[in-house]
Design a protein around this motif. Structure first.
Motif, short mmCIF file in Angstrom:
data_model
loop_
_atom_site.label_atom_id
_atom_site.label_comp_id
_atom_site.label_asym_id
_atom_site.label_seq_id
_atom_site.Cartn_x
_atom_site.Cartn_y
_atom_site.Cartn_z
N MET A 1 5.23 19.73 -7.78
CA MET A 1 5.96 18.71 -7.08
C MET A 1 5.96 19.04 -5.59
O MET A 1 6.18 20.18 -5.22
CB MET A 1 7.40 18.65 -7.62
CG MET A 1 8.30 17.69 -6.86
SD MET A 1 10.02 17.67 -7.43
CE MET A 1 9.92 16.49 -8.73
N GLU A 2 5.69 18.05 -4.77
CA GLU A 2 5.72 18.25 -3.32
C GLU A 2 7.15 18.60 -2.88
O GLU A 2 8.12 18.10 -3.45
CB GLU A 2 5.29 16.97 -2.59
CG GLU A 2 3.84 16.59 -2.83
CD GLU A 2 2.87 17.43 -2.02
OE1 GLU A 2 3.25 17.97 -0.97
OE2 GLU A 2 1.72 17.55 -2.46
N LEU A 3 7.29 19.45 -1.89
CA LEU A 3 8.60 19.86 -1.39
C LEU A 3 9.44 18.66 -0.97
O LEU A 3 10.62 18.57 -1.30
CB LEU A 3 8.44 20.85 -0.23
CG LEU A 3 9.74 21.35 0.40
CD1 LEU A 3 10.59 22.08 -0.63
CD2 LEU A 3 9.43 22.25 1.58
N SER A 4 8.83 17.71 -0.27
CA SER A 4 9.59 16.53 0.19
C SER A 4 10.13 15.71 -0.99
O SER A 4 11.26 15.22 -0.95
CB SER A 4 8.73 15.65 1.10
OG SER A 4 7.57 15.21 0.41
N ASP A 5 9.33 15.60 -2.05
CA ASP A 5 9.79 14.88 -3.25
C ASP A 5 10.94 15.62 -3.93
O ASP A 5 11.89 15.02 -4.41
CB ASP A 5 8.65 14.70 -4.25
CG ASP A 5 7.54 13.80 -3.72
OD1 ASP A 5 7.83 12.93 -2.86
OD2 ASP A 5 6.39 13.95 -4.18
N PHE A 6 10.85 16.95 -3.96
CA PHE A 6 11.90 17.77 -4.56
C PHE A 6 13.22 17.60 -3.81
O PHE A 6 14.27 17.39 -4.42
CB PHE A 6 11.47 19.24 -4.57
CG PHE A 6 12.54 20.18 -5.03
CD1 PHE A 6 12.86 20.28 -6.38
CD2 PHE A 6 13.21 20.98 -4.12
CE1 PHE A 6 13.85 21.16 -6.81
CE2 PHE A 6 14.20 21.85 -4.55
CZ PHE A 6 14.52 21.95 -5.89
N ILE A 7 13.17 17.67 -2.49
CA ILE A 7 14.38 17.53 -1.68
C ILE A 7 14.98 16.14 -1.86
O ILE A 7 16.18 15.99 -2.10
CB ILE A 7 14.09 17.81 -0.19
CG1 ILE A 7 13.67 19.26 0.00
CG2 ILE A 7 15.29 17.47 0.69
CD1 ILE A 7 13.04 19.56 1.34
N GLN A 8 14.14 15.11 -1.76
CA GLN A 8 14.62 13.73 -1.93
C GLN A 8 15.25 13.53 -3.30
O GLN A 8 16.33 12.95 -3.42
CB GLN A 8 13.48 12.74 -1.72
CG GLN A 8 13.92 11.30 -1.91
CD GLN A 8 12.76 10.33 -1.82
OE1 GLN A 8 11.59 10.72 -1.73
NE2 GLN A 8 13.06 9.06 -1.84
N SER A 9 14.58 13.99 -4.32
CA SER A 9 15.08 13.82 -5.69
C SER A 9 16.40 14.57 -5.89
O SER A 9 17.34 14.05 -6.49
CB SER A 9 14.03 14.32 -6.68
OG SER A 9 14.50 14.22 -7.99
N THR A 10 16.49 15.79 -5.39
CA THR A 10 17.70 16.60 -5.55
C THR A 10 18.89 15.93 -4.88
O THR A 10 19.95 15.76 -5.49
CB THR A 10 17.49 18.01 -4.97
OG1 THR A 10 16.42 18.64 -5.67
CG2 THR A 10 18.74 18.85 -5.09
N LEU A 11 18.74 15.54 -3.61
CA LEU A 11 19.85 14.92 -2.88
C LEU A 11 20.24 13.59 -3.50
O LEU A 11 21.43 13.28 -3.64
CB LEU A 11 19.50 14.76 -1.40
CG LEU A 11 19.27 16.08 -0.64
CD1 LEU A 11 18.82 15.79 0.78
CD2 LEU A 11 20.51 16.95 -0.66
N SER A 12 19.27 12.80 -3.92
CA SER A 12 19.55 11.51 -4.55
C SER A 12 20.30 11.70 -5.86
O SER A 12 21.25 10.97 -6.16
CB SER A 12 18.26 10.73 -4.81
OG SER A 12 17.66 10.37 -3.60
#
Length: 123
Positions: A1-12
């Motif tokens: 998983m791309e880091l940006s996708d991980f951060i977005q998914s976690t915060l969401s």
């Protein structure tokens, strides 16, 4: 998983979880308006701007470069295939993000039996 996708998914998912909890039976107890900031917590009262929390990330990432193009992925490792030129480095990164919490209810917190919870700030 791309880091940006991980951060977005976690915060969401954090925000979705808080919002879902607010609509439950005891939802008035979740992220309700508060006065002051509890000592030693990740909560920050920004007055009219709302309540914020700090989400700390401590993530293992792999940075890879393949044919001149680079990517950063969360905790992944891939084997090189064929004759493609590739390199990969694994690192650990730490960072924090302020996240505005949904306001929830500013009414006094209630149990499902509708009795007020003890609130030391009001006695």
């Amino acid at each position: 998983m791309e880091l940006s996708d991980f951060i977005q998914s976690t915060l969401s998912q954090i925000l979705k979880g808080v919002s879902a909890a607010q609509t439950g039976d005891l939802g008035g107890n979740v992220a309700a308006e508060t006065y002051g900031t509890p000592a030693g917590s990740n909560l920050h009262n920004a007055g009219r701007a709302g309540m914020f929390t700090v989400v700390d990330f401590d993530v293992a990432v792999s940075a890879s470069e393949k044919d001149g193009s680079g990517t950063i992925k969360v905790g992944s490792a891939e084997a090189a295939q064929g004759k493609e030129k590739a390199s990969e480095n694994t690192s650990r990164i730490k960072f924090a993000v302020h996240l505005k919490l949904p306001q929830g209810s500013s009414a006094p917190a209630m149990h499902s039996s509708t009795r007020p919870l003890y609130r030391p700030d009001i006695g």
